[in-house]
Design a protein around this motif. Sequence first.
Motif, PDB file in Angstrom:
ATOM      1  N   GLN A   1      -1.846   7.959  -8.193  1.00  0.00           N
ATOM      2  CA  GLN A   1      -0.442   7.622  -8.158  1.00  0.00           C
ATOM      3  C   GLN A   1      -0.323   6.191  -8.232  1.00  0.00           C
TER       4      GLN A   1
ATOM      5  N   ASP B   1       0.730  -1.116   0.188  1.00  0.00           N
ATOM      6  CA  ASP B   1      -0.002   0.078   0.045  1.00  0.00           C
ATOM      7  C   ASP B   1       0.886   1.213  -0.080  1.00  0.00           C
ATOM      8  N   MET B   2       2.462   0.996   0.067  1.00  0.00           N
ATOM      9  CA  MET B   2       3.164   2.285   0.078  1.00  0.00           C
ATOM     10  C   MET B   2       3.681   2.319  -1.278  1.00  0.00           C
ATOM     11  N   MET B   3       3.121   3.311  -2.005  1.00  0.00           N
ATOM     12  CA  MET B   3       3.833   3.647  -3.415  1.00  0.00           C
ATOM     13  C   MET B   3       5.365   3.762  -3.290  1.00  0.00           C
ATOM     14  N   SER B   4       5.884   4.292  -2.123  1.00  0.00           N
ATOM     15  CA  SER B   4       6.992   4.700  -1.821  1.00  0.00           C
ATOM     16  C   SER B   4       8.094   3.215  -1.905  1.00  0.00           C
ATOM     17  N   ASP B   5       7.674   2.517  -1.262  1.00  0.00           N
ATOM     18  CA  ASP B   5       8.168   1.030  -1.309  1.00  0.00           C
ATOM     19  C   ASP B   5       8.355   0.283  -2.499  1.00  0.00           C
TER      20      ASP B   5
ATOM     21  N   THR C   1       2.656   4.963 -10.375  1.00  0.00           N
ATOM     22  CA  THR C   1       3.718   4.323 -10.119  1.00  0.00           C
ATOM     23  C   THR C   1       3.710   2.901 -11.081  1.00  0.00           C
TER      24      THR C   1
ATOM     25  N   LEU D   1      -4.378   0.389  -1.865  1.00  0.00           N
ATOM     26  CA  LEU D   1      -4.521   1.878  -2.163  1.00  0.00           C
ATOM     27  C   LEU D   1      -5.351   2.423  -3.344  1.00  0.00           C
TER      28      LEU D   1
ATOM     29  N   GLY E   1       0.203   6.959   0.019  1.00  0.00           N
ATOM     30  CA  GLY E   1       1.305   5.938  -0.248  1.00  0.00           C
ATOM     31  C   GLY E   1       2.676   6.438  -0.413  1.00  0.00           C
TER      32      GLY E   1
ATOM     33  N   LEU F   1       8.433   1.862  -5.437  1.00  0.00           N
ATOM     34  CA  LEU F   1       9.222   2.744  -6.103  1.00  0.00           C
ATOM     35  C   LEU F   1      10.795   2.170  -5.991  1.00  0.00           C
ATOM     36  N   ALA F   2      10.927   2.009  -4.327  1.00  0.00           N
ATOM     37  CA  ALA F   2      12.280   1.732  -3.924  1.00  0.00           C
ATOM     38  C   ALA F   2      12.682   0.501  -4.039  1.00  0.00           C
ATOM     39  N   PHE F   3      11.561  -0.628  -3.783  1.00  0.00           N
ATOM     40  CA  PHE F   3      12.172  -1.886  -3.861  1.00  0.00           C
ATOM     41  C   PHE F   3      11.827  -3.145  -4.747  1.00  0.00           C
ATOM     42  N   ALA F   4      10.689  -2.553  -5.738  1.00  0.00           N
ATOM     43  CA  ALA F   4      10.131  -3.526  -6.879  1.00  0.00           C
ATOM     44  C   ALA F   4      11.110  -3.572  -7.950  1.00  0.00           C
TER      45      ALA F   4
ATOM     46  N   ASN G   1      -5.652   5.567  -5.628  1.00  0.00           N
ATOM     47  CA  ASN G   1      -5.530   6.903  -6.215  1.00  0.00           C
ATOM     48  C   ASN G   1      -4.868   6.894  -7.518  1.00  0.00           C
TER      49      ASN G   1
ATOM     50  N   ASN H   1      16.513   7.205  -3.607  1.00  0.00           N
ATOM     51  CA  ASN H   1      16.259   6.170  -4.750  1.00  0.00           C
ATOM     52  C   ASN H   1      16.500   7.239  -6.183  1.00  0.00           C
TER      53      ASN H   1
END
Lengths: 117, 141
Positions: free
Chosen positions: A55, A32-36, A59, A51, B105, A38-41, A53, B114
């Motif tokens: 974004q 549910d964290m788009m930050s994660d 994302t 989530l 999010g 973007l950083a880990f996928a 929205n 990043n």
Amino acid sequence: MTIHDIKELLDARVCCGEEILNRSILSACASDMMSDVLAFAKNQAILVTGLMNPQVIRTAEMMDMKCIVFVRSKMPSDEMVNLAESCSIVLLSTDMLMFETCGVLFTKGLIGKGDTQ
Amino acid sequence: MSEELKFTYNVDGEDFNSAGQASVSVKKNLRQLGIDPEIIRKVSIAMYEGEINMVIHAHGGTADVFVDDEKIGIVLSDKGPGIADISKAMQEGYSTATDTVRALGFGAGMGLPNMKRYTDYMNIESQIGEGTTITMHVKYQ
Ligand SMILES: Nc1ncnc2c1ncn2[C@@H]1O[C@H](COP(=O)(O)OP(=O)(O)O)[C@@H](O)[C@H]1O
Ligand SMILES: [Mg+2]
């Protein structure tokens, strides 16, 4: 596995991308964290999320993902559907919860490590 | 490509729903130019993180993307509050984002690290009360 197979396994509704359900998928990530994301996928083809929205779509587009599965019966807005269509991303909505959705996909052979290509 | 190409975008700081529009558009433009997908992916992720930052931390700004023979350059400029301690902001997990932003999010404190990871060059210029300009390059080789 194809997106169509995933739709069947999750008994999901297709919100858009009906014509591209034959695309094949090897891997998924869930957050549910788009930050994660973007950083880990890393090259995962499907994003499973609760989530809601625009974004989420952007994302997935930035990460070159092919499909998004919305859990807990959530339905994307028209704005989200239009955006996904313009990016050729399939949107699915399932009544299953996040844990169940991931469990089903994992058991049926999707992996967490990214598709190579 | 003999001439440098430039794309310019305004990033609206008042509407979170539109955040990321510029990055989606840049990605489409780069695909049309036939740029290598791996390069496009790096540019997209770095720019998207920077664009989101401009919306959630700095009330919007402008984004310029340059394409030349060797690299793709991204310049993100805002007139927001500035970054007090850049080395702290660069640390993984450091974030001043509000709970509202987290519920959307974002705000895991992974954006700047990043951006650094996906680019070959990154420079942050920031003045408290004046704004922030971030320049990034992704090289073809
Ligand atoms: N354009 C900006 N203007 C002002 N502050 C910023 C800007 N970009 C980043 N920051 C600051 O740096 C911190 C770390 O940024 P980042 O790594 O992207 O994490 P996050 O956005 O998740 O908080 C932010 O929480 C914020 O305090
Ligand atoms: Mg950020």
